[in-house]
Design a protein around this motif. Structure first.
Motif, short mmCIF file in Angstrom:
data_model
loop_
_atom_site.label_atom_id
_atom_site.label_comp_id
_atom_site.label_asym_id
_atom_site.label_seq_id
_atom_site.Cartn_x
_atom_site.Cartn_y
_atom_site.Cartn_z
N ALA A 71 4.48 -0.32 -27.15
CA ALA A 71 5.60 -0.39 -26.21
C ALA A 71 5.11 -0.46 -24.76
CB ALA A 71 6.52 0.81 -26.39
N GLY A 72 3.79 -0.39 -24.55
CA GLY A 72 3.24 -0.59 -23.22
C GLY A 72 2.85 0.67 -22.47
N SER A 73 3.09 1.83 -23.06
CA SER A 73 2.63 3.05 -22.41
C SER A 73 1.46 3.63 -23.21
CB SER A 73 3.76 4.07 -22.29
OG SER A 73 3.37 5.10 -21.40
N ILE A 74 0.88 4.69 -22.73
CA ILE A 74 -0.25 5.28 -23.45
C ILE A 74 -0.27 6.77 -23.17
CG2 ILE A 74 -1.79 4.63 -21.53
CD1 ILE A 74 -4.07 4.45 -23.59
N PHE A 78 8.03 12.08 -17.18
CA PHE A 78 7.01 11.93 -16.15
C PHE A 78 6.52 10.49 -16.06
CE2 PHE A 78 5.74 16.03 -14.44
CZ PHE A 78 6.43 16.90 -15.27
N ALA A 79 6.04 9.98 -17.19
CA ALA A 79 5.25 8.75 -17.15
C ALA A 79 6.09 7.49 -17.27
CB ALA A 79 4.21 8.77 -18.28
N VAL A 80 7.32 7.62 -17.79
CA VAL A 80 8.15 6.42 -17.94
C VAL A 80 9.26 6.44 -16.89
CG1 VAL A 80 9.57 5.04 -19.49
CG2 VAL A 80 7.63 6.33 -20.39
N VAL A 105 13.38 1.82 -23.94
CA VAL A 105 12.54 1.48 -25.10
C VAL A 105 11.28 2.34 -25.12
CG1 VAL A 105 11.15 -0.34 -26.14
CG2 VAL A 105 13.40 -0.88 -25.23
N ARG A 106 10.62 2.44 -23.95
CA ARG A 106 9.37 3.22 -23.91
C ARG A 106 9.64 4.72 -24.11
NH1 ARG A 106 5.84 0.32 -19.10
NH2 ARG A 106 5.47 -1.62 -20.23
N SER A 107 10.76 5.21 -23.62
CA SER A 107 11.08 6.62 -23.83
C SER A 107 11.29 6.91 -25.31
CB SER A 107 12.32 7.01 -23.03
OG SER A 107 12.09 6.84 -21.65
N GLY A 108 11.99 5.99 -25.98
CA GLY A 108 12.17 6.15 -27.42
C GLY A 108 10.83 6.17 -28.14
#
Lengths: 334, 286
Positions: free
Chosen positions: B28-31, B77-79, B174-177
């Motif tokens: 999803a593009g985060s890490i 925090f990150a998203v 999407v990234r939070s999910g």
């Protein structure tokens, strides 16, 4: 950074720390007093704080050097271990020649740290692999390397435990003041922090590094050797972390064992963040973390509050800062 | 040999679950490089709930809830706040290590006595059903990513978040999910360690497994099905180590410990660019 942000984060962190102390069934006032006594209350306490700060200050400066050049070097932990391993390898070679042995350590440890970072530098510039991924993997390799070294090539044949041969007492750095644990290593760390601060803020090289970190494309368009600057900062960061590991052996432990580090490489990154990504700020935060570490031992002994408080409080402070500043920390990432 | 296979499977499952969760988030593009911390929280919650007298199944559920909260905290925090995920993850590791050690000290006191919890009962295949189900997680993820609209959107958030946004969809959502799902799986991985092979808690009980799981994701080139052989290999090697250590041969273990990192590094070096990583990995949400 706005003063209001700093104040808010400080108050929030102190409140959280007080709550944790209450949870542990102690009074926050007593706990605070015990903490201060443990960190600064005596010659031995100050020495302990200073001794603990060496590695944190150096890894914080190492983080600043890399991050300001746009390199997310998460491999400080591995580079620290590489430096410590190098010190444990060369330190015992000249048991009766302290100057030669110390020189060998101070030469070999940064070199090992830079070599530990080198594969990540190559992967970043030649294969576009984010340093985050490569350095995490290199940390795993370094941890495994220490496990192997202390059981294999570096193992002390005389000892029962898997650990390296000890540096002789003549080689180990002696305390600056009798009765305190701090050695000249602390002064070296502070000197390097000041040097890094000067280089970054006041010299053309520092300006170029910051330009590459903040606007890589613009820096390249302006004719700066961006690849060389980034790679150089990455290697220098590894060398500083490696030196931290070497000095840990030379000044405090005298040998390598497994596990050797309790995450000083990661704490250094947190200290750099809390210090606003400047060498002196990072050094000050590193010193603060060290005081917390030294004080929390007294806290556990005198007030019954688990010493793990010393790793919760800095983390909370940094999280508070990240929450307050949000996306403004993301510019330097690549 | 049955004993060996059983231990290998039990040791593979936590790695597999944590790596599957991380893979969801990275696609999803985060890490979240604080996966070690999330596993540790899951392990501690499972231990604490189990010690309170609850069943192993309830401990597992409690760990999942804790993981959900950890994932949402990371997302905040990150998203949502767009702080650098690498920095958030680094600090999360420190916080989780400190907080679980603190809580354990308070719960266990200074006695240092070993406190054990009940482990999951053996199920259909001679291993606990939850462990067996773990091996389905990458398969389910593979099908979900390839066959469903939601799966495609998740991939889009990692490859081309701008395109997703131009369709009127929220990259942050999407990234939070994905972060929530990865938190649940990471914590379940940690919990499973406690509820199968190591039924007591010690500081840092996950012993670097979160970092190994991160390596597995790279090693698998961000493809869920490739996680299966990779995790099984690593679990078997660790199980082999238990045998070797009992026999007095500790040395090759260090090599095997280094292997996942070395192989993943080689995979990155040999791949043409970025080693097959999602194009927008680690980027801020538009």
């Amino acid at each position: 950074m706005k003063a209001r942000t700093v104040l808010g984060v400080a108050i929030g962190t102190l409140a959280a720390a007080a709550l944790l102390v209450l949870l542990a069934g102690a009074s926050p006032a007593d706990a605070f007093a015990a903490l201060l006594r443990g960190a600064f209350g005596s010659k031995a306490a100050v020495g302990e704080t200073a001794a603990r700060s060496t590695g944190l200050v150096l890894t914080a400066v190492a983080a600043v050097v890399a991050f300001r050049a746009g390199v997310l070097n998460i491999g400080l932990e591995g580079q620290f271990l590489a430096g410590a391993a190098a010190a444990a390898a060369v330190g015992p070679l000249f048991p009766d020649l302290p100057i030669a042995a110390r020189a060998a350590v101070v030469f070999a440890a940064p070199l090992a740290g830079a070599l530990q970072a080198a594969p990540a530098v190559w992967l970043a510039e030649k294969r576009q692999v984010p340093p985050v991924l490569s350095t995490i993997l290199l940390n795993l390799v370094a941890v495994a390397g220490v496990t192997w070294l202390v059981r294999g090539p570096l193992r002390d044949p005389a000892g029962d435990y898997p650990q390296s041969r000890a540096l002789s007492d003549a080689v180990l750095l002696s305390p600056l003041v009798p009765g305190a644990r701090a050695t000249a290593a602390v002064l070296a760390a502070l000197g390097l922090a000041a040097t890094a601060a000067f280089l970054l803020a006041r010299t053309p090289l520092g300006l170029a590094l910051r330009a590459v970190g903040e606007a890589p494309r613009a820096a390249r368009a302006a004719g700066l050797p961006d690849v060389r600057l980034r790679s150089g900062a990455f290697l220098a960061s590894g060398a500083l972390a490696g030196l931290a590991g070497g000095l840990e052996v030379l000044a405090l432990t005298g040998r390598l064992y497994d596990p050797f580090s309790a995450g000083v490489g990661y704490s250094g990154i947190a200290a750099a963040l809390l210090g606003g990504m400047t060498p002196l700020g990072g050094a000050a935060s590193g010193f603060l973390f060290a005081a917390l570490g030294a004080g929390s031992s007294a806290l556990q002994r005198d007030a019954g509050v688990p010493s793990a408080l010393a790793s919760i409080v800095p983390a909370l402070a940094v999280l508070g800062l990240l929450l307050a500043r949000g996306g403004r920390t993301a510019e330097s990432s690549r | 040999m049955t004993g060996f296979v059983e231990i290998a499977l039990l040791l593979s499952a936590p790695l597999l679950l944590a790596a599957t969760g991380e893979l969801v988030l990275e696609r999803a593009g985060s890490i979240q490089i604080g996966l070690e911390g999330t596993m540790l929280v899951g392990a501690y919650v499972a231990f604490a709930v189990g010690r309170g007298g609850s069943s192993p199944e309830a401990s597992l559920a409690a760990a999942a809830v804790a993981g959900l909260l950890a994932g949402l905290l990371f997302a905040l925090f990150a998203v949502a706040r767009r702080a650098d995920p690498i920095l958030v993850g680094t600090v999360w590791n420190l916080l989780a290590l400190g907080a679980t050690a603190f809580a354990y000290r308070l719960a266990a006191g200074e006695t240092g006595s070993v406190l054990e919890v009940r482990t999951l009962p053996r199920g259909l295949f001679g291993i606990p059903d939850a462990v067996a189900a773990s091996f389905l997680a990458p398969v389910v993820l593979h099908l979900w990513l390839a066959r469903t609209r939601a799966g495609l959107r998740l991939t889009a958030a990692g490859e081309n978040p701008e395109a997703l946004r131009s369709l009127g969809l929220s990259v942050v959502a999407v990234r939070s999910g994905a972060a929530a799902a990865s938190g649940v799986l990471g914590a379940l991985g940690g919990a499973m360690l406690i509820l199968t092979v190591s039924p007591t808690f010690v500081e840092g009980v996950t012993a670097g497994r979160g970092f190994l799981a991160l390596a597995l994701v790279v090693f698998a080139r961000w493809k869920p099905l490739a996680l299966l052989p990779a995790a099984l290999l690593l679990g078997s090697v660790t199980a082999l180590q238990y045998r070797l250590q009992a026999g007095g041969f500790g040395l090759p273990y260090a090599f095997f410990l280094a292997l996942p990192g070395l192989v993943a590094l080689a995979a990155l070096a040999l791949a043409s660019t970025r080693g097959g990583a999602p194009k927008a990995l680690g980027s801020t949400a538009p």
